[in-house]
Enzyme design. Sequence first.
Site, PDB file in Angstrom:
ATOM      1  N   ARG A  10       0.864  -1.172   0.000  1.00 51.36           N
ATOM      2  CA  ARG A  10       0.000   0.000   0.000  1.00 51.36           C
ATOM      3  C   ARG A  10       0.904   1.228   0.000  1.00 51.36           C
ATOM      4  O   ARG A  10       1.943   1.237   0.676  1.00 51.36           O
ATOM      5  CB  ARG A  10      -0.808  -0.060   1.303  1.00 51.36           C
ATOM      6  CG  ARG A  10      -1.939   0.820   1.460  1.00 51.36           C
ATOM      7  CD  ARG A  10      -2.912   0.203   2.494  1.00 51.36           C
ATOM      8  NE  ARG A  10      -2.376   0.029   3.849  1.00 51.36           N
ATOM      9  CZ  ARG A  10      -2.356   0.985   4.775  1.00 51.36           C
ATOM     10  NH1 ARG A  10      -2.803   2.192   4.507  1.00 51.36           N
ATOM     11  NH2 ARG A  10      -1.884   0.742   5.990  1.00 51.36           N
ATOM     12  N   GLU A  59      -4.946  -9.542  15.344  1.00 51.17           N
ATOM     13  CA  GLU A  59      -4.539 -10.005  14.021  1.00 51.17           C
ATOM     14  C   GLU A  59      -5.502  -9.462  12.975  1.00 51.17           C
ATOM     15  O   GLU A  59      -6.616  -9.035  13.313  1.00 51.17           O
ATOM     16  CB  GLU A  59      -4.579 -11.535  13.982  1.00 51.17           C
ATOM     17  CG  GLU A  59      -3.614 -12.206  14.924  1.00 51.17           C
ATOM     18  CD  GLU A  59      -2.169 -11.808  14.662  1.00 51.17           C
ATOM     19  OE1 GLU A  59      -1.663 -12.088  13.571  1.00 51.17           O
ATOM     20  OE2 GLU A  59      -1.554 -11.190  15.545  1.00 51.17           O
ATOM     21  N   ASP A  85      -3.590 -17.914  16.900  1.00 49.07           N
ATOM     22  CA  ASP A  85      -2.356 -17.144  17.049  1.00 49.07           C
ATOM     23  C   ASP A  85      -1.520 -17.691  18.219  1.00 49.07           C
ATOM     24  O   ASP A  85      -0.303 -17.862  18.101  1.00 49.07           O
ATOM     25  CB  ASP A  85      -2.714 -15.665  17.287  1.00 49.07           C
ATOM     26  CG  ASP A  85      -1.501 -14.811  17.557  1.00 49.07           C
ATOM     27  OD1 ASP A  85      -0.743 -14.542  16.609  1.00 49.07           O
ATOM     28  OD2 ASP A  85      -1.289 -14.427  18.725  1.00 49.07           O
ATOM     29  N   LYS A  96       2.374 -19.521  18.266  1.00 47.93           N
ATOM     30  CA  LYS A  96       3.492 -19.175  19.155  1.00 47.93           C
ATOM     31  C   LYS A  96       3.889 -20.370  20.023  1.00 47.93           C
ATOM     32  O   LYS A  96       5.074 -20.631  20.237  1.00 47.93           O
ATOM     33  CB  LYS A  96       3.087 -17.984  20.031  1.00 47.93           C
ATOM     34  CG  LYS A  96       2.850 -16.704  19.217  1.00 47.93           C
ATOM     35  CD  LYS A  96       2.101 -15.658  20.025  1.00 47.93           C
ATOM     36  CE  LYS A  96       1.824 -14.398  19.226  1.00 47.93           C
ATOM     37  NZ  LYS A  96       0.833 -13.525  19.870  1.00 47.93           N
TER      38      LYS A  96
HETATM   39  N1  HSE Z   1      -2.547 -10.355  17.806  1.00 51.38           N
HETATM   40  C1  HSE Z   1      -1.383 -10.667  18.559  1.00 51.38           C
HETATM   41  C2  HSE Z   1      -1.719 -10.553  20.032  1.00 51.38           C
HETATM   42  C3  HSE Z   1      -0.275  -9.731  18.190  1.00 51.38           C
HETATM   43  O1  HSE Z   1      -2.753  -9.964  20.360  1.00 51.38           O
HETATM   44  O2  HSE Z   1      -0.977 -11.058  20.846  1.00 51.38           O
HETATM   45  C4  HSE Z   1       1.074 -10.123  18.717  1.00 51.38           C
HETATM   46  O3  HSE Z   1       1.479 -11.362  18.218  1.00 51.38           O
END
Ligand code: HSE
Length: 433
Positions: free
Chosen positions: A46, A187, A198, A202
């Site tokens: 963008r 996200e 998410d 991790k």
């Molecule tokens: N969306 C993720 C969180 C961002 O809220 O932890 C960091 O990885």
Amino acid sequence: MKDVSVGICGLGTVGGGTFNVLTRNAALIAGRAGCNIRITRVASRRNRDDIDLGGVAFSTEIFDVVNDPAVDVVVELIGGYDTARELVLTAIANGKHVVTANKALIAVHGNEIFAAAEKAGVVVAYEAGVAGGIPVMKAIREGLAGNRIDWIAGIINGTGNYILTEMRAGRAFADVLKEAQDLGYAEADPTFDVEGIDAAHKLTILASAGFGVPLQFEKAFTEGISSITPYDIAHAEQLGYRIKHLGIARRRDEGIELRVHPTLVPQSHLIAQVDGVLNAVLVDGDAVGQTMYYGPGAGDEATASAVIADIVDVARIVASGSSLRVPHLGFAPDALEKLDVLSMEDIQSAYYLRITALDRPGVLAKIASILSEHGINIESIMQKESEVQDGRIPVIILTHTVQERQVNRAIAELEALADTDGPVVRIRAENFN
Ligand code: HSE
């Protein structure tokens, strides 16, 4: 001092933060790195006329960065799976080191990416992908290198923790999620935050580096927080517990547990005090015991802090021409163990069970008898006459640690009783022993 050239792909929350901190703290960072880290090219799909890039070459074609022969280190901050994968593999093929904050990419394609990087003799660094600004990957891969790590448990999604914290104060789920999105924590697809995807990305990375196993995201179990009610939050508190969305990885002889779900944690444990967008990761090592890493899990400059730490590590390698580097997962690739992920039936946990029982004599005895037949030991039980509605009363039970298979069987029998109504609510609990 030598110059090391950095190209940044992506100028969103983390990209903008990285550009700003690298520029603002350039002299300090150069002093630490022993070389000048120069941003020589930036690309974003963008147009970003709104950002002052101080004359740095800008392009809306992100592949310009990886194909620029002058760039030594590519910083991938576009997020997502497919284009990011192609971008990183192209950078590696072009002999460039890569720094990324993309946990989804590493969790899903990391085995392929690390193999390509090792073959090409370059580094792919990903500290910022796990727990935002907390340097937990460095701690696990380097600081705890002498330990056999037995388990890792953490609050590793800031958005989810922010939502649960605000719900405890009485706010509604949807309002808080909207606020977290506005603050740039969530996200692009916020279901990744609230459904645990998410956090599973991790956790997959943490478990692989902790236990020395390949990345196995596809086998991680995820359960989100969208079905957590204010009622259960309040009753967990009355039992001395707090509900947190935890990622838990535990090494057992027969395999590893890899699971993300709402979890009751004792209010007396430090992790219960981790509120808002903050993250915390507990790591249990056989030599050191329990350690906890705490800090901001999301946000522009907090995440940039971790991105820049990786850039400094890589810049030292580039500037010195050294071939010495920490293996991607902290273990030599041929030392990785092929330990499988256990099915949820085989995990061990304590449980909070909420059973809607008919308010009549003998029901509690029947419930207790079913639990006992399945080898489930009750730690505490709570039932309040003031909560009777339409002849039904919630019975809340906290169990000792047991295999999930036994709890599944007991729940099926409890739900089949003529004296109970509707599904049993089950939330796992953890005492960190
Ligand atoms: N969306 C993720 C969180 C961002 O809220 O932890 C960091 O990885």
